[in-house]
Design a protein around this motif. Structure first.
Motif, PDB file in Angstrom:
ATOM      1  N   ARG A 250       0.826  -1.212   0.000  1.00  0.00           N
ATOM      2  CA  ARG A 250       0.000   0.000   0.000  1.00  0.00           C
ATOM      3  C   ARG A 250       0.856   1.256   0.000  1.00  0.00           C
ATOM      4  O   ARG A 250       0.476   2.284  -0.552  1.00  0.00           O
ATOM      5  N   GLU A 251       2.026   1.164   0.630  1.00  0.00           N
ATOM      6  CA  GLU A 251       2.922   2.313   0.717  1.00  0.00           C
ATOM      7  C   GLU A 251       3.931   2.363  -0.429  1.00  0.00           C
ATOM      8  O   GLU A 251       4.853   3.176  -0.425  1.00  0.00           O
ATOM      9  N   GLY A 252       3.789   1.472  -1.405  1.00  0.00           N
ATOM     10  CA  GLY A 252       4.667   1.488  -2.558  1.00  0.00           C
ATOM     11  C   GLY A 252       5.994   0.778  -2.374  1.00  0.00           C
ATOM     12  O   GLY A 252       6.880   0.887  -3.217  1.00  0.00           O
ATOM     13  N   LYS A 253       6.146   0.031  -1.298  1.00  0.00           N
ATOM     14  CA  LYS A 253       7.390  -0.716  -1.036  1.00  0.00           C
ATOM     15  C   LYS A 253       7.160  -2.170  -1.424  1.00  0.00           C
ATOM     16  O   LYS A 253       6.316  -2.836  -0.843  1.00  0.00           O
ATOM     17  N   ARG A 254       7.913  -2.671  -2.388  1.00  0.00           N
ATOM     18  CA  ARG A 254       7.650  -4.005  -2.910  1.00  0.00           C
ATOM     19  C   ARG A 254       8.752  -5.013  -2.611  1.00  0.00           C
ATOM     20  O   ARG A 254       8.715  -6.134  -3.122  1.00  0.00           O
ATOM     21  N   PHE A 255       9.714  -4.625  -1.779  1.00  0.00           N
ATOM     22  CA  PHE A 255      10.777  -5.549  -1.403  1.00  0.00           C
ATOM     23  C   PHE A 255      10.850  -5.593   0.118  1.00  0.00           C
ATOM     24  O   PHE A 255      10.893  -4.551   0.770  1.00  0.00           O
ATOM     25  N   MET A 256      10.859  -6.795   0.658  1.00  0.00           N
ATOM     26  CA  MET A 256      10.801  -6.970   2.100  1.00  0.00           C
ATOM     27  C   MET A 256      11.817  -8.027   2.511  1.00  0.00           C
ATOM     28  O   MET A 256      11.915  -9.093   1.894  1.00  0.00           O
ATOM     29  N   THR A 257      12.591  -7.730   3.544  1.00  0.00           N
ATOM     30  CA  THR A 257      13.586  -8.677   4.045  1.00  0.00           C
ATOM     31  C   THR A 257      13.238  -9.055   5.477  1.00  0.00           C
ATOM     32  O   THR A 257      13.108  -8.185   6.344  1.00  0.00           O
ATOM     33  N   VAL A 258      13.095 -10.360   5.702  1.00  0.00           N
ATOM     34  CA  VAL A 258      12.795 -10.891   7.025  1.00  0.00           C
ATOM     35  C   VAL A 258      14.002 -11.695   7.484  1.00  0.00           C
ATOM     36  O   VAL A 258      14.427 -12.628   6.793  1.00  0.00           O
ATOM     37  N   ALA A 259      14.572 -11.329   8.605  1.00  0.00           N
ATOM     38  CA  ALA A 259      15.763 -12.006   9.119  1.00  0.00           C
ATOM     39  C   ALA A 259      15.379 -12.961  10.252  1.00  0.00           C
ATOM     40  O   ALA A 259      14.664 -12.580  11.175  1.00  0.00           O
ATOM     41  N   ILE A 260      15.852 -14.195  10.154  1.00  0.00           N
ATOM     42  CA  ILE A 260      15.584 -15.224  11.163  1.00  0.00           C
ATOM     43  C   ILE A 260      16.929 -15.685  11.718  1.00  0.00           C
ATOM     44  O   ILE A 260      17.748 -16.243  10.980  1.00  0.00           O
ATOM     45  N   GLY A 261      17.157 -15.441  13.003  1.00  0.00           N
ATOM     46  CA  GLY A 261      18.475 -15.703  13.564  1.00  0.00           C
ATOM     47  C   GLY A 261      18.512 -16.796  14.601  1.00  0.00           C
ATOM     48  O   GLY A 261      17.521 -17.107  15.261  1.00  0.00           O
ATOM     49  N   CYS A 262      19.675 -17.410  14.720  1.00  0.00           N
ATOM     50  CA  CYS A 262      19.999 -18.286  15.845  1.00  0.00           C
ATOM     51  C   CYS A 262      21.461 -18.035  16.186  1.00  0.00           C
ATOM     52  O   CYS A 262      22.057 -17.074  15.695  1.00  0.00           O
ATOM     53  N   THR A 263      22.071 -18.864  16.987  1.00  0.00           N
ATOM     54  CA  THR A 263      23.428 -18.569  17.444  1.00  0.00           C
ATOM     55  C   THR A 263      24.431 -18.515  16.299  1.00  0.00           C
ATOM     56  O   THR A 263      25.139 -17.528  16.109  1.00  0.00           O
ATOM     57  N   GLY A 264      24.477 -19.586  15.499  1.00  0.00           N
ATOM     58  CA  GLY A 264      25.484 -19.659  14.445  1.00  0.00           C
ATOM     59  C   GLY A 264      24.952 -19.618  13.034  1.00  0.00           C
ATOM     60  O   GLY A 264      25.736 -19.650  12.074  1.00  0.00           O
ATOM     61  N   GLY A 265      23.627 -19.591  12.876  1.00  0.00           N
ATOM     62  CA  GLY A 265      23.060 -19.556  11.539  1.00  0.00           C
ATOM     63  C   GLY A 265      23.193 -20.868  10.796  1.00  0.00           C
ATOM     64  O   GLY A 265      23.257 -20.870   9.552  1.00  0.00           O
ATOM     65  N   LYS A 266      23.189 -21.973  11.525  1.00  0.00           N
ATOM     66  CA  LYS A 266      23.422 -23.275  10.901  1.00  0.00           C
ATOM     67  C   LYS A 266      22.233 -24.218  11.008  1.00  0.00           C
ATOM     68  O   LYS A 266      21.924 -24.931  10.038  1.00  0.00           O
ATOM     69  N   HIS A 267      21.567 -24.216  12.167  1.00  0.00           N
ATOM     70  CA  HIS A 267      20.517 -25.208  12.396  1.00  0.00           C
ATOM     71  C   HIS A 267      19.119 -24.579  12.458  1.00  0.00           C
ATOM     72  O   HIS A 267      18.334 -24.671  11.519  1.00  0.00           O
ATOM     73  N   ARG A 268      18.829 -23.937  13.609  1.00  0.00           N
ATOM     74  CA  ARG A 268      17.469 -23.479  13.872  1.00  0.00           C
ATOM     75  C   ARG A 268      16.989 -22.409  12.887  1.00  0.00           C
ATOM     76  O   ARG A 268      15.884 -22.513  12.336  1.00  0.00           O
ATOM     77  N   SER A 269      17.810 -21.387  12.671  1.00  0.00           N
ATOM     78  CA  SER A 269      17.379 -20.312  11.770  1.00  0.00           C
ATOM     79  C   SER A 269      17.193 -20.818  10.345  1.00  0.00           C
ATOM     80  O   SER A 269      16.283 -20.373   9.625  1.00  0.00           O
ATOM     81  N   VAL A 270      18.035 -21.746   9.926  1.00  0.00           N
ATOM     82  CA  VAL A 270      17.936 -22.283   8.571  1.00  0.00           C
ATOM     83  C   VAL A 270      16.645 -23.079   8.400  1.00  0.00           C
ATOM     84  O   VAL A 270      15.903 -22.906   7.426  1.00  0.00           O
ATOM     85  N   ALA A 271      16.369 -23.968   9.352  1.00  0.00           N
ATOM     86  CA  ALA A 271      15.162 -24.799   9.268  1.00  0.00           C
ATOM     87  C   ALA A 271      13.895 -23.941   9.307  1.00  0.00           C
ATOM     88  O   ALA A 271      12.954 -24.155   8.525  1.00  0.00           O
ATOM     89  N   MET A 272      13.877 -22.947  10.187  1.00  0.00           N
ATOM     90  CA  MET A 272      12.686 -22.111  10.313  1.00  0.00           C
ATOM     91  C   MET A 272      12.527 -21.187   9.109  1.00  0.00           C
ATOM     92  O   MET A 272      11.402 -20.914   8.663  1.00  0.00           O
ATOM     93  N   THR A 273      13.630 -20.732   8.547  1.00  0.00           N
ATOM     94  CA  THR A 273      13.562 -19.909   7.332  1.00  0.00           C
ATOM     95  C   THR A 273      12.925 -20.688   6.193  1.00  0.00           C
ATOM     96  O   THR A 273      12.050 -20.186   5.477  1.00  0.00           O
ATOM     97  N   GLU A 274      13.370 -21.927   6.002  1.00  0.00           N
ATOM     98  CA  GLU A 274      12.803 -22.753   4.934  1.00  0.00           C
ATOM     99  C   GLU A 274      11.307 -22.979   5.144  1.00  0.00           C
ATOM    100  O   GLU A 274      10.529 -22.947   4.189  1.00  0.00           O
TER     101      GLU A 274
END
Length: 297
Positions: A250-274
């Motif tokens: 609605r505000e004309g912004k068509r690109f959005m970035t959502v960051a999902i983090g965990c300690t090392g970026g290897k297990h939890r954040s990766v699985a939840m991102t997918e």
């Protein structure tokens, strides 16, 4: 881009050449940025006599289907007079569209004063005198325009909406969501619009048979996301992304970035991102996953 290819969703505008002009302060730069987001090859502040050279280079490098936009202003002078005829003769397969942006004198004065830049035709005189002279020079060009947008009552978002409606397609104007996994120990993504912390979930790092695997592996993904608290998070958070995304559109912004983090970026954040990406796609949204820190350990 391969020759003669067309950016996704731009079939309706393939080969189009948009000349963006109009009054100084009426929003030419905003229109140019929007056209670039829509997939056009954009050149700003281009002398009209060089437009043909740019189109020729684009034809050679990216193909004749690639839409092009050139931004020119009053300093172009009389070169406007024969520009369209020259382009039609050189590039008969390209459709030329002239977009003219204008606004009332008082709005142009206000915007120019806010920008703290002199008007190109002001010289040593008053700002309003430069605007009036520009309006006289541009009068015939305005009359020849295919599309005139009066930006007097418009904010930046409303102007981008009008440009998108005129030159976009359903493909190019929809929301694009990037969900990026990351590890907090490597720093948070600076471009994130939304951010969530997965360190509330048990860490597969402490499970010997899962330690060397990643969130891309089925057994790790199952361990992470099949818990009740993980499912509750997903059921609550994905609608938040959808709600914010709808507001962005609605505000004309068509690109959005959502960051999902965990300690090392290897297990939890990766699985939840997918999983988040899968759910967004199932809801009909365009989403892609990026794993910033996967493989760093």
């Amino acid at each position: 881009m391969a020759p003669d290819s067309t950016p996704a969703g731009l079939e309706e505008h393939q080969g189009e050449l948009v000349i963006v002009t109009g009054m100084t302060g009426a929003g030419r730069s905003t229109a140019a940025k929007e056209l670039e987001d829509l997939g056009y090859f954009v050149v700003d502040n281009l002398p009209p006599e060089l437009v043909g050279d740019v189109v020729r280079l684009v034809d050679e490098k990216q193909g004749v289907s690639q839409p092009v936009a050139a931004v020119v202003d009053v300093r172009a002078g009389v070169f406007f007079d024969s520009l369209r005829a020259q382009l039609a003769a050189k590039f008969p397969t390209r459709r030329t569209t002239l977009l003219f942006l204008e606004a009332s004198d008082d709005i142009l004065v206000r915007r120019q004063e806010a920008a703290r830049r002199p008007h190109p035709l002001q010289g040593t005189g008053r700002l309003l005198e430069g605007i009036k002279q520009e309006r006289a020079v541009m009068a015939s060009l305005r009359g020849d325009a295919d599309l005139v947008i009066d930006t007097t009552p418009l904010n930046v978002h409303q102007l981008t909406d009008k440009v998108a409606n005129a030159f976009g397609t359903p493909e190019t104007v929809k929301l694009r969501i990037t969900v990026v996994s990351f590890g907090f120990k490597y720093g948070v993504p600076v471009d994130a619009d939304l951010m969530a912390d997965m360190r509330f979930l048990p860490n597969p790092h402490w499970v010997p048979e899962l330690r060397q695997r990643t969130g891309m592996d089925a057994d790790v993904a199952t361990y992470v996301k099949d818990r009740g608290d993980a499912q509750e998070f997903l059921e609550r958070y994905v609608p938040v992304i959808q709600t914010v995304g709808a507001g962005y559109l609605r505000e004309g912004k068509r690109f959005m970035t959502v960051a999902i983090g965990c300690t090392g970026g290897k297990h939890r954040s990766v699985a939840m991102t997918e999983e988040i990406v899968a759910r967004l796609r199932a809801a009909g949204l365009e989403a892609e996953a990026t794993h910033r820190d996967l493989g760093r350990e």
